[in-house]
Design a protein around this motif. Structure first.
Motif, PDB file in Angstrom:
ATOM      1  N   LYS A  42      -4.806   5.517   8.939  1.00  0.00           N
ATOM      2  CA  LYS A  42      -4.029   6.540   8.239  1.00  0.00           C
ATOM      3  C   LYS A  42      -2.678   5.920   7.917  1.00  0.00           C
ATOM      4  O   LYS A  42      -1.998   5.428   8.809  1.00  0.00           O
ATOM      5  CB  LYS A  42      -3.848   7.777   9.112  1.00  0.00           C
ATOM      6  CG  LYS A  42      -5.158   8.471   9.355  1.00  0.00           C
ATOM      7  CD  LYS A  42      -5.006   9.699  10.217  1.00  0.00           C
ATOM      8  CE  LYS A  42      -6.356  10.339  10.297  1.00  0.00           C
ATOM      9  NZ  LYS A  42      -6.726  11.083  11.365  1.00  0.00           N
ATOM     10  N   ILE A  43      -2.328   5.922   6.643  1.00  0.00           N
ATOM     11  CA  ILE A  43      -1.081   5.307   6.209  1.00  0.00           C
ATOM     12  C   ILE A  43      -0.040   6.392   5.981  1.00  0.00           C
ATOM     13  O   ILE A  43      -0.270   7.327   5.217  1.00  0.00           O
ATOM     14  CB  ILE A  43      -1.268   4.514   4.903  1.00  0.00           C
ATOM     15  CG1 ILE A  43      -2.385   3.488   5.047  1.00  0.00           C
ATOM     16  CG2 ILE A  43       0.031   3.830   4.507  1.00  0.00           C
ATOM     17  CD1 ILE A  43      -2.706   2.772   3.754  1.00  0.00           C
ATOM     18  N   ALA A  44       1.091   6.236   6.629  1.00  0.00           N
ATOM     19  CA  ALA A  44       2.216   7.145   6.389  1.00  0.00           C
ATOM     20  C   ALA A  44       2.800   6.828   5.012  1.00  0.00           C
ATOM     21  O   ALA A  44       2.709   5.687   4.539  1.00  0.00           O
ATOM     22  CB  ALA A  44       3.281   6.963   7.459  1.00  0.00           C
ATOM     23  N   ALA A  45       3.391   7.832   4.368  1.00  0.00           N
ATOM     24  CA  ALA A  45       3.914   7.663   3.013  1.00  0.00           C
ATOM     25  C   ALA A  45       4.904   6.498   2.928  1.00  0.00           C
ATOM     26  O   ALA A  45       4.812   5.667   2.017  1.00  0.00           O
ATOM     27  CB  ALA A  45       4.558   8.952   2.533  1.00  0.00           C
ATOM     28  N   GLY A  46       5.831   6.408   3.858  1.00  0.00           N
ATOM     29  CA  GLY A  46       6.827   5.334   3.835  1.00  0.00           C
ATOM     30  C   GLY A  46       6.188   3.962   3.914  1.00  0.00           C
ATOM     31  O   GLY A  46       6.565   3.040   3.182  1.00  0.00           O
ATOM     32  N   THR A  47       5.217   3.816   4.787  1.00  0.00           N
ATOM     33  CA  THR A  47       4.500   2.549   4.941  1.00  0.00           C
ATOM     34  C   THR A  47       3.758   2.201   3.658  1.00  0.00           C
ATOM     35  O   THR A  47       3.790   1.066   3.182  1.00  0.00           O
ATOM     36  CB  THR A  47       3.496   2.643   6.106  1.00  0.00           C
ATOM     37  OG1 THR A  47       4.202   2.957   7.303  1.00  0.00           O
ATOM     38  CG2 THR A  47       2.714   1.361   6.283  1.00  0.00           C
ATOM     39  N   MET A  48       3.106   3.209   3.078  1.00  0.00           N
ATOM     40  CA  MET A  48       2.322   2.954   1.880  1.00  0.00           C
ATOM     41  C   MET A  48       3.200   2.558   0.707  1.00  0.00           C
ATOM     42  O   MET A  48       2.891   1.604   0.001  1.00  0.00           O
ATOM     43  CB  MET A  48       1.483   4.168   1.507  1.00  0.00           C
ATOM     44  CG  MET A  48       0.441   3.759   0.513  1.00  0.00           C
ATOM     45  SD  MET A  48      -0.132   5.062  -0.526  1.00  0.00           S
ATOM     46  CE  MET A  48       1.323   5.905  -0.960  1.00  0.00           C
ATOM     47  N   TYR A  49       4.311   3.254   0.504  1.00  0.00           N
ATOM     48  CA  TYR A  49       5.162   2.916  -0.636  1.00  0.00           C
ATOM     49  C   TYR A  49       5.833   1.564  -0.449  1.00  0.00           C
ATOM     50  O   TYR A  49       6.037   0.832  -1.411  1.00  0.00           O
ATOM     51  CB  TYR A  49       6.150   4.047  -0.944  1.00  0.00           C
ATOM     52  CG  TYR A  49       5.431   5.201  -1.599  1.00  0.00           C
ATOM     53  CD1 TYR A  49       4.934   5.081  -2.901  1.00  0.00           C
ATOM     54  CD2 TYR A  49       5.166   6.377  -0.915  1.00  0.00           C
ATOM     55  CE1 TYR A  49       4.224   6.113  -3.502  1.00  0.00           C
ATOM     56  CE2 TYR A  49       4.451   7.418  -1.501  1.00  0.00           C
ATOM     57  CZ  TYR A  49       3.994   7.273  -2.800  1.00  0.00           C
ATOM     58  OH  TYR A  49       3.284   8.284  -3.394  1.00  0.00           O
ATOM     59  N   GLY A  50       6.128   1.186   0.789  1.00  0.00           N
ATOM     60  CA  GLY A  50       6.623  -0.162   1.061  1.00  0.00           C
ATOM     61  C   GLY A  50       5.571  -1.202   0.713  1.00  0.00           C
ATOM     62  O   GLY A  50       5.865  -2.228   0.095  1.00  0.00           O
ATOM     63  N   ALA A  51       4.318  -0.924   1.085  1.00  0.00           N
ATOM     64  CA  ALA A  51       3.213  -1.837   0.780  1.00  0.00           C
ATOM     65  C   ALA A  51       2.999  -1.920  -0.731  1.00  0.00           C
ATOM     66  O   ALA A  51       2.792  -3.012  -1.275  1.00  0.00           O
ATOM     67  CB  ALA A  51       1.934  -1.373   1.475  1.00  0.00           C
ATOM     68  N   LEU A  52       3.062  -0.785  -1.423  1.00  0.00           N
ATOM     69  CA  LEU A  52       2.887  -0.786  -2.879  1.00  0.00           C
ATOM     70  C   LEU A  52       3.982  -1.600  -3.558  1.00  0.00           C
ATOM     71  O   LEU A  52       3.700  -2.378  -4.478  1.00  0.00           O
ATOM     72  CB  LEU A  52       2.867   0.647  -3.431  1.00  0.00           C
ATOM     73  CG  LEU A  52       1.644   1.491  -3.072  1.00  0.00           C
ATOM     74  CD1 LEU A  52       1.826   2.919  -3.560  1.00  0.00           C
ATOM     75  CD2 LEU A  52       0.362   0.883  -3.619  1.00  0.00           C
ATOM     76  N   ASP A  53       5.230  -1.444  -3.106  1.00  0.00           N
ATOM     77  CA  ASP A  53       6.331  -2.239  -3.670  1.00  0.00           C
ATOM     78  C   ASP A  53       6.067  -3.728  -3.491  1.00  0.00           C
ATOM     79  O   ASP A  53       6.258  -4.523  -4.406  1.00  0.00           O
ATOM     80  CB  ASP A  53       7.674  -1.867  -3.018  1.00  0.00           C
ATOM     81  CG  ASP A  53       8.225  -0.545  -3.519  1.00  0.00           C
ATOM     82  OD1 ASP A  53       7.770  -0.067  -4.581  1.00  0.00           O
ATOM     83  OD2 ASP A  53       9.115   0.010  -2.844  1.00  0.00           O
ATOM     84  N   ASN A  54       5.613  -4.104  -2.296  1.00  0.00           N
ATOM     85  CA  ASN A  54       5.312  -5.494  -2.006  1.00  0.00           C
ATOM     86  C   ASN A  54       4.172  -6.007  -2.892  1.00  0.00           C
ATOM     87  O   ASN A  54       4.241  -7.110  -3.441  1.00  0.00           O
ATOM     88  CB  ASN A  54       4.953  -5.647  -0.518  1.00  0.00           C
ATOM     89  CG  ASN A  54       4.841  -7.078  -0.098  1.00  0.00           C
ATOM     90  OD1 ASN A  54       5.561  -7.945  -0.567  1.00  0.00           O
ATOM     91  ND2 ASN A  54       3.912  -7.347   0.804  1.00  0.00           N
ATOM     92  N   LEU A  55       3.128  -5.204  -3.047  1.00  0.00           N
ATOM     93  CA  LEU A  55       1.987  -5.597  -3.880  1.00  0.00           C
ATOM     94  C   LEU A  55       2.383  -5.709  -5.359  1.00  0.00           C
ATOM     95  O   LEU A  55       1.884  -6.579  -6.079  1.00  0.00           O
ATOM     96  CB  LEU A  55       0.833  -4.610  -3.707  1.00  0.00           C
ATOM     97  CG  LEU A  55       0.181  -4.624  -2.323  1.00  0.00           C
ATOM     98  CD1 LEU A  55      -0.782  -3.448  -2.170  1.00  0.00           C
ATOM     99  CD2 LEU A  55      -0.533  -5.938  -2.074  1.00  0.00           C
TER     100      LEU A  55
END
Length: 105
Positions: A42-55
């Motif tokens: 389960k990905i928290a919103a903050g973690t996911m948006y950080g990952a999306l920025d990195n990707l």
């Protein structure tokens, strides 16, 4: 084939890339990752948006036009697909090795 310099991927990154084979916005990505992992990741919103920025910075995903102007929609790029395929192959090789080593045990 030479190993990609970015491998291994984290489980979260791998699942996000896998989820983005079909375009999706943040909430859809979080749901897909949870579904793909049988509710184990389960990905928290903050973690996911950080990952999306990195990707996005790595050019493994891109934004695509959306009918809903309030939501950014993402999709895997060709380079992202190459990384995803390389990681999948790496994991398949590990599984083959493990299966052959554990045969008969």
């Amino acid at each position: 084939m030479m190993r990609h310099k970015s491998l291994p991927l984290t489980e979260t990154t791998y699942l996000i890339l896998l989820a983005l084979i079909e375009p999706g916005h943040g909430y859809v990505i979080m749901q897909k990752v949870e579904d793909l992992s049988n509710h184990e990741v389960k990905i928290a919103a903050g973690t996911m948006y950080g990952a999306l920025d990195n990707l996005l910075k790595q050019k493994w995903i891109t934004t695509v036009p959306s009918e809903d102007k309030r939501r950014k929609v993402y999709q895997i790029t060709e380079e992202g697909m190459e990384v995803l395929q390389a990681e999948t192959k790496r994991m398949e090789n590990i599984l083959e090795l493990a299966h052959s080593m554990m045969k008969g045990r």
